[in-house]
Design an enzyme around this catalytic site. Sequence first.
Site, PDB file in Angstrom:
ATOM      1  N   SER A  19      27.889  41.996  43.421  1.00  0.00           N
ATOM      2  CA  SER A  19      28.017  43.241  44.193  1.00  0.00           C
ATOM      3  C   SER A  19      29.121  44.129  43.649  1.00  0.00           C
ATOM      4  O   SER A  19      29.295  45.257  44.105  1.00  0.00           O
ATOM      5  CB  SER A  19      28.324  42.901  45.651  1.00  0.00           C
ATOM      6  OG  SER A  19      29.560  42.220  45.734  1.00  0.00           O
ATOM      7  N   SER A 136      36.215  32.154  34.118  1.00  0.00           N
ATOM      8  CA  SER A 136      37.558  31.634  34.375  1.00  0.00           C
ATOM      9  C   SER A 136      38.520  32.814  34.307  1.00  0.00           C
ATOM     10  O   SER A 136      38.221  33.898  34.821  1.00  0.00           O
ATOM     11  CB  SER A 136      37.865  30.546  33.336  1.00  0.00           C
ATOM     12  OG  SER A 136      39.179  30.086  33.470  1.00  0.00           O
ATOM     13  N   TYR A 150      45.611  30.663  42.896  1.00  0.00           N
ATOM     14  CA  TYR A 150      44.591  31.343  42.073  1.00  0.00           C
ATOM     15  C   TYR A 150      44.630  30.730  40.667  1.00  0.00           C
ATOM     16  O   TYR A 150      43.596  30.338  40.123  1.00  0.00           O
ATOM     17  CB  TYR A 150      44.871  32.856  42.025  1.00  0.00           C
ATOM     18  CG  TYR A 150      43.907  33.617  41.155  1.00  0.00           C
ATOM     19  CD1 TYR A 150      42.602  33.849  41.581  1.00  0.00           C
ATOM     20  CD2 TYR A 150      44.282  34.099  39.895  1.00  0.00           C
ATOM     21  CE1 TYR A 150      41.701  34.547  40.776  1.00  0.00           C
ATOM     22  CE2 TYR A 150      43.390  34.794  39.090  1.00  0.00           C
ATOM     23  CZ  TYR A 150      42.103  35.019  39.539  1.00  0.00           C
ATOM     24  OH  TYR A 150      41.212  35.694  38.734  1.00  0.00           O
ATOM     25  N   LYS A 154      41.746  28.272  38.548  1.00  0.00           N
ATOM     26  CA  LYS A 154      41.185  28.590  37.229  1.00  0.00           C
ATOM     27  C   LYS A 154      41.519  27.497  36.203  1.00  0.00           C
ATOM     28  O   LYS A 154      40.711  27.180  35.347  1.00  0.00           O
ATOM     29  CB  LYS A 154      41.688  29.964  36.753  1.00  0.00           C
ATOM     30  CG  LYS A 154      41.224  31.128  37.642  1.00  0.00           C
ATOM     31  CD  LYS A 154      39.707  31.293  37.660  1.00  0.00           C
ATOM     32  CE  LYS A 154      39.264  32.530  38.415  1.00  0.00           C
ATOM     33  NZ  LYS A 154      37.801  32.712  38.428  1.00  0.00           N
TER      34      LYS A 154
HETATM   35  N1  LIG Z   1      39.402  41.623  37.202  1.00  0.00           N
HETATM   36  C1  LIG Z   1      40.159  40.850  36.478  1.00  0.00           C
HETATM   37  O1  LIG Z   1      41.171  41.298  35.926  1.00  0.00           O
HETATM   38  C2  LIG Z   1      39.794  39.384  36.291  1.00  0.00           C
HETATM   39  C3  LIG Z   1      40.427  38.694  35.259  1.00  0.00           C
HETATM   40  C4  LIG Z   1      40.081  37.361  35.048  1.00  0.00           C
HETATM   41  C5  LIG Z   1      39.137  36.742  35.816  1.00  0.00           C
HETATM   42  N2  LIG Z   1      38.537  37.429  36.841  1.00  0.00           N
HETATM   43  C6  LIG Z   1      37.516  36.700  37.621  1.00  0.00           C
HETATM   44  O2  LIG Z   1      36.293  37.420  37.570  1.00  0.00           O
HETATM   45  C7  LIG Z   1      35.473  37.039  38.674  1.00  0.00           C
HETATM   46  C8  LIG Z   1      34.874  38.285  39.302  1.00  0.00           C
HETATM   47  O3  LIG Z   1      35.919  39.059  39.850  1.00  0.00           O
HETATM   48  P1  LIG Z   1      36.020  40.659  39.694  1.00  0.00           P
HETATM   49  O4  LIG Z   1      37.259  40.938  38.951  1.00  0.00           O
HETATM   50  O5  LIG Z   1      34.733  41.214  39.230  1.00  0.00           O
HETATM   51  O6  LIG Z   1      36.353  41.008  41.235  1.00  0.00           O
HETATM   52  P2  LIG Z   1      35.539  41.805  42.366  1.00  0.00           P
HETATM   53  O7  LIG Z   1      35.177  43.148  41.871  1.00  0.00           O
HETATM   54  O8  LIG Z   1      36.412  41.693  43.582  1.00  0.00           O
HETATM   55  O9  LIG Z   1      34.199  40.939  42.585  1.00  0.00           O
HETATM   56  C9  LIG Z   1      34.226  39.672  43.206  1.00  0.00           C
HETATM   57  C10 LIG Z   1      32.809  39.221  43.511  1.00  0.00           C
HETATM   58  O10 LIG Z   1      32.877  37.869  44.039  1.00  0.00           O
HETATM   59  C11 LIG Z   1      32.051  37.793  45.193  1.00  0.00           C
HETATM   60  N3  LIG Z   1      32.554  36.768  46.132  1.00  0.00           N
HETATM   61  C12 LIG Z   1      33.817  36.609  46.603  1.00  0.00           C
HETATM   62  N4  LIG Z   1      33.868  35.560  47.445  1.00  0.00           N
HETATM   63  C13 LIG Z   1      32.608  35.040  47.486  1.00  0.00           C
HETATM   64  C14 LIG Z   1      32.015  33.926  48.182  1.00  0.00           C
HETATM   65  N5  LIG Z   1      32.705  33.131  49.026  1.00  0.00           N
HETATM   66  N6  LIG Z   1      30.684  33.679  47.991  1.00  0.00           N
HETATM   67  C15 LIG Z   1      29.962  34.469  47.181  1.00  0.00           C
HETATM   68  N7  LIG Z   1      30.459  35.537  46.509  1.00  0.00           N
HETATM   69  C16 LIG Z   1      31.771  35.809  46.666  1.00  0.00           C
HETATM   70  C17 LIG Z   1      32.040  39.197  45.800  1.00  0.00           C
HETATM   71  O11 LIG Z   1      30.791  39.373  46.468  1.00  0.00           O
HETATM   72  P3  LIG Z   1      30.590  39.719  48.035  1.00  0.00           P
HETATM   73  O12 LIG Z   1      31.916  40.134  48.587  1.00  0.00           O
HETATM   74  O13 LIG Z   1      29.581  40.832  48.019  1.00  0.00           O
HETATM   75  O14 LIG Z   1      30.058  38.448  48.606  1.00  0.00           O
HETATM   76  C18 LIG Z   1      32.112  40.079  44.552  1.00  0.00           C
HETATM   77  O15 LIG Z   1      30.824  40.399  44.094  1.00  0.00           O
HETATM   78  C19 LIG Z   1      36.367  36.237  39.626  1.00  0.00           C
HETATM   79  O16 LIG Z   1      36.084  34.854  39.477  1.00  0.00           O
HETATM   80  C20 LIG Z   1      37.775  36.550  39.106  1.00  0.00           C
HETATM   81  O17 LIG Z   1      38.679  35.502  39.381  1.00  0.00           O
HETATM   82  C21 LIG Z   1      38.847  38.742  37.094  1.00  0.00           C
END
Ligand SMILES: NC(=O)c1ccc[n+]([C@@H]2O[C@H](COP(=O)([O-])OP(=O)(O)OC[C@H]3O[C@@H](n4cnc5c(N)ncnc54)[C@H](OP(=O)(O)O)[C@@H]3O)[C@@H](O)[C@H]2O)c1
Length: 275
Positions: A19, A136, A150, A154
């Site tokens: 989403s 990750s 957090y 990871k």
């Molecule tokens: N952005 C960064 O800098 C970064 C860096 C390294 C890793 N990451 C990792 O990338 C991944 C995606 O994060 P993002 O940065 O794209 O953040 P985001 O824009 O906040 O997206 C997070 C997604 O996870 C879903 N989600 C959260 N809790 C959930 C649950 N209990 N069950 C099912 N879906 C759930 C949300 O969907 P709904 O709320 O619609 O359910 C949303 O689609 C995460 O694992 C994060 O740790 C991010």
Amino acid sequence: MCAEKESSKQKVVLITGASSGFGRETATLLAKSGYRVFGTSRNPERNRAWGYEMIPLDVRSDNSVRACVQGLMERTGRLDVLVSNAGYELAGAVEETSIDEARDQFETNFFGTVRLVKTALPMMRKQGGGRIVLVSSLAGLIAIPFHGFYSASKYALEGYAEALRHEVKGFNISVSLVEPGFFRTNLASSARSSADVIDVYSGMRGRARRMFEEFVQAGDDPGIVATVILSIIESRSPRLRYRVGKDAKRLPRIKAIVPQDAFEAGVRRNFHLDR
Ligand SMILES: NC(=O)c1ccc[n+]([C@@H]2O[C@H](COP(=O)([O-])OP(=O)(O)OC[C@H]3O[C@@H](n4cnc5c(N)ncnc54)[C@H](OP(=O)(O)O)[C@@H]3O)[C@@H](O)[C@H]2O)c1
């Protein structure tokens, strides 16, 4: 009939957390590239998607994961690619974080993946192969102060994937970790905080959180992560680890070569912690 045949030739992909952020970018890119994509959200009605179908999933629930994967298999008969991406950021000092808050962080970021993989593997083995991509983080290679749980979730994913990869290699199933640095998504804006507040941490916690938010806001374009995930899926022999973005490529290399206390001092400086 023709459309049915066309869709039966398409590879089926399940992407959790589609989403927003990486999940949405990846689902959109894969759908445009000819894959049959199912993205997930806890609120698929509210989070309508273009070019791929949204289905309900809460990765913290065994029943929700089972219903999601079984429902998909009933409709498609196969699952070629699992991208386990759903996650959130829990902020707070380790001492401020309750066991329930820490457990909830792991239920989503670590056990969410464990549930999905456990459900998908028998199907992938039966169909003769598959691709598993786990999102990750740089935080799984270098821990972030005031994001202890957090980071721990990871780091857990890193060890789990490394072992799993050996176990399923013989079944023609690949396991890869994507390790992004800081990227412009909703990660920081949808972060949760530990409810308990211990005053002595307030100054450092505030500065460390602000820096985390600034790094995410100034981060790279999340479309880059989608491109890397597409390349993993299309690679003949995907690697275990893919570091994505300038920070993820540079900082682990520095950590590996400079003395530990010099590296620690650099982390403390970057997050404006007390000396
Ligand atoms: N952005 C960064 O800098 C970064 C860096 C390294 C890793 N990451 C990792 O990338 C991944 C995606 O994060 P993002 O940065 O794209 O953040 P985001 O824009 O906040 O997206 C997070 C997604 O996870 C879903 N989600 C959260 N809790 C959930 C649950 N209990 N069950 C099912 N879906 C759930 C949300 O969907 P709904 O709320 O619609 O359910 C949303 O689609 C995460 O694992 C994060 O740790 C991010």
